[in-house]
Design an enzyme around this catalytic site. Structure first.
Site, PDB file in Angstrom:
ATOM      1  N   HIS A   1       0.870  -1.189   0.000  1.00  0.00           N
ATOM      2  CA  HIS A   1       0.000   0.000   0.000  1.00  0.00           C
ATOM      3  C   HIS A   1       0.901   1.230   0.000  1.00  0.00           C
ATOM      4  CE1 HIS A   1      -3.862   2.051   1.701  1.00  0.00           C
ATOM      5  NE2 HIS A   1      -3.122   2.921   1.019  1.00  0.00           N
TER       6      HIS A   1
ATOM      7  N   HIS B   1       1.622   4.665  -2.673  1.00  0.00           N
ATOM      8  CA  HIS B   1       1.226   5.375  -3.899  1.00  0.00           C
ATOM      9  C   HIS B   1       2.449   6.036  -4.519  1.00  0.00           C
ATOM     10  CE1 HIS B   1      -3.137   5.211  -2.804  1.00  0.00           C
ATOM     11  NE2 HIS B   1      -2.592   5.057  -1.618  1.00  0.00           N
TER      12      HIS B   1
ATOM     13  N   HIS C   1      -9.055   0.681  -1.658  1.00  0.00           N
ATOM     14  CA  HIS C   1      -9.176   1.375  -0.383  1.00  0.00           C
ATOM     15  C   HIS C   1     -10.642   1.247   0.039  1.00  0.00           C
ATOM     16  CE1 HIS C   1      -5.370   3.006  -1.585  1.00  0.00           C
ATOM     17  NE2 HIS C   1      -5.332   3.966  -0.701  1.00  0.00           N
TER      18      HIS C   1
ATOM     19  N   GLU D   1     -11.855   3.417   4.944  1.00  0.00           N
ATOM     20  CA  GLU D   1     -10.802   4.298   5.469  1.00  0.00           C
ATOM     21  C   GLU D   1     -11.501   5.460   6.155  1.00  0.00           C
ATOM     22  OE1 GLU D   1      -8.517   6.160   2.342  1.00  0.00           O
ATOM     23  OE2 GLU D   1      -7.226   7.237   3.734  1.00  0.00           O
TER      24      GLU D   1
HETATM   25  N1  HPA Z   1      -6.444   7.290   0.643  1.00  0.00           N
HETATM   26  C1  HPA Z   1      -7.095   7.945  -0.318  1.00  0.00           C
HETATM   27  N2  HPA Z   1      -6.485   8.495  -1.345  1.00  0.00           N
HETATM   28  C2  HPA Z   1      -5.163   8.420  -1.425  1.00  0.00           C
HETATM   29  C3  HPA Z   1      -4.427   7.767  -0.451  1.00  0.00           C
HETATM   30  C4  HPA Z   1      -5.103   7.147   0.617  1.00  0.00           C
HETATM   31  O1  HPA Z   1      -4.513   6.476   1.490  1.00  0.00           O
HETATM   32  N3  HPA Z   1      -3.132   7.896  -0.813  1.00  0.00           N
HETATM   33  C5  HPA Z   1      -3.100   8.559  -1.971  1.00  0.00           C
HETATM   34  N4  HPA Z   1      -4.329   8.889  -2.352  1.00  0.00           N
HETATM   35 ZN    ZN Z   2      -3.527   4.797   0.245  1.00  0.00          ZN
END
Ligand code: HPA
Ligand code: ZN
Length: 344
Positions: free
Chosen positions: A16, A18, A195, A198
């Site tokens: 995880h 980006h 995701h 969250e």
């Molecule tokens: N959550 C949502 N959007 C995102 C994230 C994340 O952890 N990281 C980069 N864009």
């Molecule tokens: Zn993320």
């Protein structure tokens, strides 16, 4: 060797992370100069300052806008993996990138993917680290744009590109919006993750598993609010890719002892640790282990579980996974022996 050093040295997988959130602030400033992109401040140290996910996503988009040439993508992918190796003994990563943040600016998909692959292959040669790619749907995009993105990714497919994921602000745009994109990805042979929960209720986890066909869940912090979803994920052995620092910052958990990861691990879920957007949250993979495991008092056996959950959650084939497990287990044994008798 003290415990923080031990935690930095344990071999790690990351699932995880980006790409755009791993660009070094100094490189961001450098690329902005190269392409004449205006920045909100001249102070490199203040480029990555924000308090909410919405402010964060704005800077995330700005970083993306400085990536233009194939060489820009290659440089940043290489530096990203170099940082993972140097600061956290990263050995294998499945890394997200957001195609539409680039293609919407007129950057060809091939430039993005080929640049990333150049950087990944150079980093493997120089540091021995391996990396695959997961193309992420950006939740604020229209469903049709996401579906087209998947088609374009499949048309430009390389061996490194193995999956589809989804990110962006979760609360306003639920996962079912992107069922077509996920269907196209599955038909094209991509692995699936997203995701979920969250910043939204656990029903999003159920939707991701049952409607989108996801195999892993990225984050999942609200799962304890629904016992049925919790028990189901435990029974099915679903892996959760969790990110301590980034989410503590944007969701206001005052310190890591208040982070839901603690209860997820205690409830028996399969959790593994990640850095999410390391440079943008002033962290790194090694630091995530150090901060969380010391804050929660995790001993070596819990650390081993977190590390090996990472291996088991990868999308490597069974042979590759088994040999990575053997390699990691041997190194963990040696590190445990070196730590014995030293001060924790
Ligand atoms: N959550 C949502 N959007 C995102 C994230 C994340 O952890 N990281 C980069 N864009
Ligand atoms: Zn993320």
């Amino acid at each position: 060797m003290d415990y923080p050093e031990y935690l930095r040295k344990v071999p790690k997988v990351e699932l995880h992370c980006h790409f755009e959130g791993t660009v070094r602030a100094a490189t961001f400033a450098d690329l902005a100069r190269k392409h004449e992109v205006a920045l909100p401040t001249d102070e490199v140290a203040r480029l990555y300052d924000y308090d909410t996910i919405y402010e964060f996503l704005k800077i995330f988009g700005m970083v993306s806008s400085t990536l233009i040439d194939r060489a820009d993508f290659a440089r940043c992918a290489y530096e990203s993996l170099e940082d993972g190796v140097r600061l956290g003994n990263l050995r294998y990563r499945e890394m997200f990138f957001n195609p539409t943040l680039h293609t919407r600016r007129g950057i060809p998909m091939a430039t993005v993917i080929d640049g990333l692959v150049d950087g990944i292959r150079a980093a493997e040669t120089d540091f021995g680290v391996r990396c695959k790619l997961i193309a992420d749907v950006y939740r604020q995009d229209a469903p049709e744009l996401a579906r087209q993105m998947v088609e374009e990714v499949l048309a430009n497919r390389v061996d490194e590109l193995i999956g589809l994921g989804m990110d962006g602000a979760e609360a306003p745009d639920p996962p079912e919006k992107f069922v077509e994109a996920y269907r196209a990805a599955k038909a094209g042979g991509l692995r699936l993750t997203s995701h979920a929960s969250e910043d939204a209720p656990p029903v999003n986890i159920t939707t991701c598993l049952d409607v989108l066909g996801c195999e892993r869940i990225d984050h999942g912090y609200h799962i304890l609010a629904d016992t049925a979803v919790l028990n189901r994920c435990k029974d099915e052995g679903i892996y959760f890719t969790c990110c301590p620092t980034s989410t503590a910052v944007v969701y206001g958990w005052p310190d890591l002892t208040a982070h839901p990861i603690k209860d997820m691990v205690a409830a028996g879920l399969n959790v593994m640790l990640n850095s999410d957007d390391p440079t943008m949250f002033h962290t790194d993979l090694g630091r995530e282990y150090v901060e969380l495991c010391t804050a929660l008092g995790y001993d070596q056996s819990t650390v081993r579980t977190l590390v090996l959950n990472g291996v088991d959650a990868t999308w490597l084939d069974d042979t590759d996974k088994a040999s990575l497990r053997t390699e990691f287990t041997g190194e963990l044994d040696a590190l445990d022996a070196a730590l014995t008798g030293t001060d924790r």
